[in-house]
Design a protein around this motif. Structure first.
Motif, short mmCIF file in Angstrom:
data_model
loop_
_atom_site.label_atom_id
_atom_site.label_comp_id
_atom_site.label_asym_id
_atom_site.label_seq_id
_atom_site.Cartn_x
_atom_site.Cartn_y
_atom_site.Cartn_z
N VAL A 193 0.93 -1.11 0.04
CA VAL A 193 0.09 -0.03 -0.03
C VAL A 193 0.81 1.20 -0.05
CG1 VAL A 193 -1.74 1.19 1.12
CG2 VAL A 193 -1.64 -1.41 1.44
N ASN A 194 0.77 2.23 -0.81
CA ASN A 194 1.42 3.33 -1.02
C ASN A 194 0.69 4.43 -0.24
OD1 ASN A 194 2.61 5.93 -1.46
ND2 ASN A 194 3.33 5.27 -3.41
N CYS A 195 0.99 4.65 1.11
CA CYS A 195 0.12 5.28 1.74
C CYS A 195 0.16 6.91 1.59
CB CYS A 195 0.45 5.40 3.36
SG CYS A 195 0.66 3.73 4.11
N GLY A 196 1.13 7.54 0.57
CA GLY A 196 1.19 8.70 0.44
C GLY A 196 0.34 8.99 -1.05
N ALA A 197 0.04 7.80 -1.66
CA ALA A 197 -0.76 8.15 -2.99
C ALA A 197 -2.24 8.20 -2.46
CB ALA A 197 -0.45 6.99 -3.86
N LEU A 198 -2.85 7.68 -1.27
CA LEU A 198 -4.06 7.69 -1.17
C LEU A 198 -4.74 8.99 -0.47
CD1 LEU A 198 -4.46 3.95 0.15
CD2 LEU A 198 -5.27 4.97 -2.01
N PRO A 199 -5.85 9.63 -1.10
CA PRO A 199 -6.38 10.96 -0.24
C PRO A 199 -6.62 10.51 1.16
CG PRO A 199 -7.19 10.45 -2.55
CD PRO A 199 -6.57 9.32 -2.21
N GLU A 200 -6.75 11.24 2.02
CA GLU A 200 -7.01 11.34 3.20
C GLU A 200 -8.37 10.68 3.36
OE1 GLU A 200 -7.12 13.68 7.51
OE2 GLU A 200 -6.09 14.52 6.08
N ASN A 201 -9.45 10.93 2.87
CA ASN A 201 -10.81 10.53 3.18
C ASN A 201 -11.15 9.28 2.25
OD1 ASN A 201 -10.41 11.61 0.32
ND2 ASN A 201 -12.62 11.96 -0.30
N LEU A 202 -10.04 8.77 1.71
CA LEU A 202 -10.17 7.12 1.13
C LEU A 202 -9.26 6.32 1.84
CD1 LEU A 202 -10.27 7.85 -2.70
CD2 LEU A 202 -12.30 7.47 -1.19
N LEU A 203 -8.46 6.72 2.66
CA LEU A 203 -7.37 5.85 3.21
C LEU A 203 -7.98 4.94 4.01
CD1 LEU A 203 -4.35 5.19 3.24
CD2 LEU A 203 -4.19 6.82 5.17
N GLU A 204 -8.66 5.30 4.97
CA GLU A 204 -9.63 4.36 6.07
C GLU A 204 -10.16 3.09 5.39
OE1 GLU A 204 -12.22 4.29 10.03
OE2 GLU A 204 -12.04 6.34 9.13
N SER A 205 -10.89 3.71 4.36
CA SER A 205 -11.71 2.58 3.53
C SER A 205 -10.89 1.72 2.73
CB SER A 205 -12.77 3.40 2.57
OG SER A 205 -13.24 2.45 1.94
N GLU A 206 -10.03 2.17 2.30
CA GLU A 206 -8.82 1.49 1.69
C GLU A 206 -8.13 0.33 2.44
OE1 GLU A 206 -8.13 0.94 -1.85
OE2 GLU A 206 -9.74 2.07 -2.11
N ALA A 245 -5.15 11.58 12.50
CA ALA A 245 -6.34 11.09 12.98
C ALA A 245 -6.37 9.36 12.58
CB ALA A 245 -7.47 11.69 12.20
N MET A 246 -5.60 9.21 11.30
CA MET A 246 -5.49 7.71 10.86
C MET A 246 -4.36 6.98 11.64
SD MET A 246 -7.07 5.86 8.75
CE MET A 246 -6.72 4.08 8.19
N GLN A 247 -3.58 7.67 12.11
CA GLN A 247 -2.68 7.08 12.88
C GLN A 247 -3.07 6.59 14.03
OE1 GLN A 247 0.94 9.79 13.52
NE2 GLN A 247 0.86 10.21 11.67
N VAL A 248 -4.27 6.88 14.82
CA VAL A 248 -4.56 6.38 15.98
C VAL A 248 -5.45 4.97 15.57
CG1 VAL A 248 -6.57 6.71 17.77
CG2 VAL A 248 -5.17 8.63 16.84
N GLY A 289 5.61 16.84 16.28
CA GLY A 289 4.06 16.65 16.41
C GLY A 289 3.43 16.02 15.20
N ARG A 290 3.91 15.51 14.21
CA ARG A 290 3.61 15.18 12.92
C ARG A 290 3.34 13.79 12.90
NH1 ARG A 290 6.86 19.09 11.81
NH2 ARG A 290 8.60 17.60 11.20
N PHE A 291 3.95 13.11 13.88
CA PHE A 291 3.92 11.39 14.02
C PHE A 291 3.58 11.07 15.35
CE2 PHE A 291 4.75 7.08 13.17
CZ PHE A 291 4.31 6.72 11.96
N ARG A 292 2.65 10.15 15.63
CA ARG A 292 2.31 9.92 16.85
C ARG A 292 3.71 9.12 17.44
NH1 ARG A 292 -2.86 9.78 19.11
NH2 ARG A 292 -1.99 8.11 20.54
N GLU A 293 3.99 9.43 18.81
CA GLU A 293 5.01 8.59 19.51
C GLU A 293 4.89 7.17 19.70
OE1 GLU A 293 8.38 9.72 22.93
OE2 GLU A 293 6.32 10.24 23.24
N ASP A 294 3.79 7.03 20.17
CA ASP A 294 3.35 5.58 20.45
C ASP A 294 3.25 4.76 19.33
OD1 ASP A 294 0.88 6.80 19.57
OD2 ASP A 294 -0.35 6.32 21.31
N LEU A 295 2.83 5.36 18.25
CA LEU A 295 2.68 4.49 16.88
C LEU A 295 4.39 4.30 16.60
CD1 LEU A 295 1.66 3.12 14.55
CD2 LEU A 295 1.29 5.37 13.44
N TYR A 296 5.26 5.20 16.51
CA TYR A 296 6.57 5.02 16.07
C TYR A 296 7.22 4.08 16.91
CZ TYR A 296 11.56 6.31 16.06
OH TYR A 296 13.07 6.09 15.72
#
Length: 454
Positions: A193-206, A245-248, A289-296
């Motif tokens: 999955v290329n996360c950068g190629a998917l629009p934010e509103n479609l990423l969750e559904s994809e 928002a998607m990182q959560v 602050g652009r990437f969640r520390e817990d996800l990292y």
């Protein structure tokens, strides 16, 4: 107590080199040039460590000796042909470490010290997948690549989440595929999955799918890519591009092993191994602050770095010839590199890394006239503008224009020696003043086939 080391290599000069290196550190060293001699040595007295070449040109290999000796002491395997398959096999069969020739003295001493210090620890081979076929496409024998192969071999059999770091075009997806192919999930799907190629509103559904009526246009239930990777591997490329928002939701899926389709009332369990990759400095993204520390921290259970091509220039000829072989199949004609063209490729920095090298080779193959790729056939940006080049005087042109390069002289001399000794490898190595391993590498570099087995 003085540590005892057994060195095994069919090349006597290599045995003597390692014996001198180890003896200088105060270790007691015995050598053997055949598997049979190695087994006799081990039967006569115990050893604290075995250092063996893999390819012994005998009825047994270093891998066979590894199986014989690993229960009694650590075994380090050495090879002049470092590949991912060799590293994975060595790791699977319980080798303490894997070293590629030519090695640095400090490197081999450090590995040996570590292995000797491990005495008393379990040397049982780690759990691994049943199939080990290297179809990853990774090419390279340089020290940085051999280190990468060893890391792949270590993480592949596990369930750990892996983060792959590297510049664009360095081969991060190839590394992810190699981890999958050498894992117990090799028979399952590999879903990139290329996360950068998917629009934010479609990423969750994809990623997670959706139920019918979840949003406008959701006319039917749809499975997400996470579910498609069930019992396999999900590769999240450019993970640094995922919005906060998607990182959560991604973190929850990683922690709980379950996902919820968009609009669904219940979550469902999905068995997926996640491998992520990025060309960003994620620590800086966390600080900003652009990437969640817990996800990292969840992603960095295991971290692999893919070296840029400029850090492994010695792999450029090997990669160039592999890409040229592909290109000539498409063109339907045979083309080879002129030594000067290959030398220029090796000197170039390749900001686009392996992807740029492949494009350059394909360009050169397409523009080559006749059967040779010359300097003028390479992409113009690699040649520089004519204004940047030193202008040779007429005298210089007359003196040097017809002279061959050093590479060409070396190739001609090797071919001449092989012709004189009628292809006898041992005699050729003696005349050239090199060992047989070096002879094999020289012949491969110049595309010269060695025919006589003696």
């Amino acid at each position: 107590m003085i540590k005892r080391i057994l060195v095994v290599d069919d090349d006597a000069a290599s045995c003597e080199l390692l014996r001198e290196i180890f003896a200088a550190r105060g270790w007691d060293v015995a050598t053997a040039t055949t598997p049979a001699a190695a087994r006799r040595c081990f039967a006569e007295q115990p050893f604290d460590l075995v250092v063996s070449d893999i390819n012994l040109e005998a009825d047994a290999t270093g891998l066979d000796l590894l199986k014989d000796f690993r229960a009694r002491c650590p075994v380090i395997l050495v090879t002049g042909f470092g590949t991912l398959d060799a590293a994975v096999t060595a790791s699977r069969d319980g080798a303490w470490d894997f070293i590629s020739k030519p090695f640095k003295v400090d490197q081999v001493v450090s590995v040996v010290q570590s292995a000797l210090a491990s005495r008393g620890m379990s040397s049982a081979p780690p759990p691994a997948a049943e199939r080990f076929v290297d179809t990853s496409g990774l090419v390279g024998r340089s020290a940085p690549m051999v280190d990468l192969y060893k890391e792949i071999a270590r993480v592949a059999p596990t369930r750990s989440t892996v983060l792959i770091l590297g510049e664009s075009g360095a081969g991060k997806e190839l590394v992810a595929r190699a981890i999958h192919q050498h894992s117990p999930r090799a028979d399952g799907p590999f879903v990139p999955v290329n996360c950068g190629a998917l629009p934010e509103n479609l990423l969750e559904s994809e990623l997670f799918g959706h139920v019918r009526g979840a949003f406008t246009g959701a006319i039917a239930e749809r499975k997400g890519l996470w579910e498609e990777a069930h019992h396999g591997t999900l590769f999240l490329d450019e993970i640094g591009e995922i919005p906060l928002a998607m990182q959560v939701k991604l973190l929850r899926a990683l922690q709980e092993g379950e996902i919820r389709r968009v609009g669904a009332a219940r979550a469902q369990q999905v068995d997926v191994r996640v491998i992520a990759a990025t060309n960003r400095a994620l620590e800086a993204e966390v600080s900003g602050g652009r990437f969640r520390e817990d996800l990292y921290y969840r992603l960095t259970t295991a971290t692999l770095r893919v070296p840029p091509l400029r850090e492994r220039r010695e792999d450029i000829p090997l990669l160039s010839k592999a890409f040229l072989h592909k290109a000539t199949k498409t063109l339907g004609r045979s083309v080879q590199f002129e030594p000067s063209a290959l030398a220029l490729l090796e000197a170039y920095d390749f900001p686009g890394n392996v992807r740029e090298l492949q494009a350059a080779v394909e360009y050169a193959a397409l523009h080559a006239r006749g059967g040779l790729i010359r300097l003028e056939d390479l992409p113009p940006k690699m040649q520089g503008t004519r204004a940047d080049r030193p202008v040779a005087s007429d005298w210089e042109k007359q003196c040097f224009a017809a002279l061959p390069t050093l590479d060409e002289l070396e190739r001609r001399y090797l071919a001449h020696v092989l012709n004189v000794v009628k292809g006898n490898r041992t005699r050729a190595a003696e005349v050239l003043g090199i060992d047989r391993r070096t002879l094999y590498r020289m012949a491969e570099r110049f595309g010269i086939k060695l025919t006589d087995e003696s």
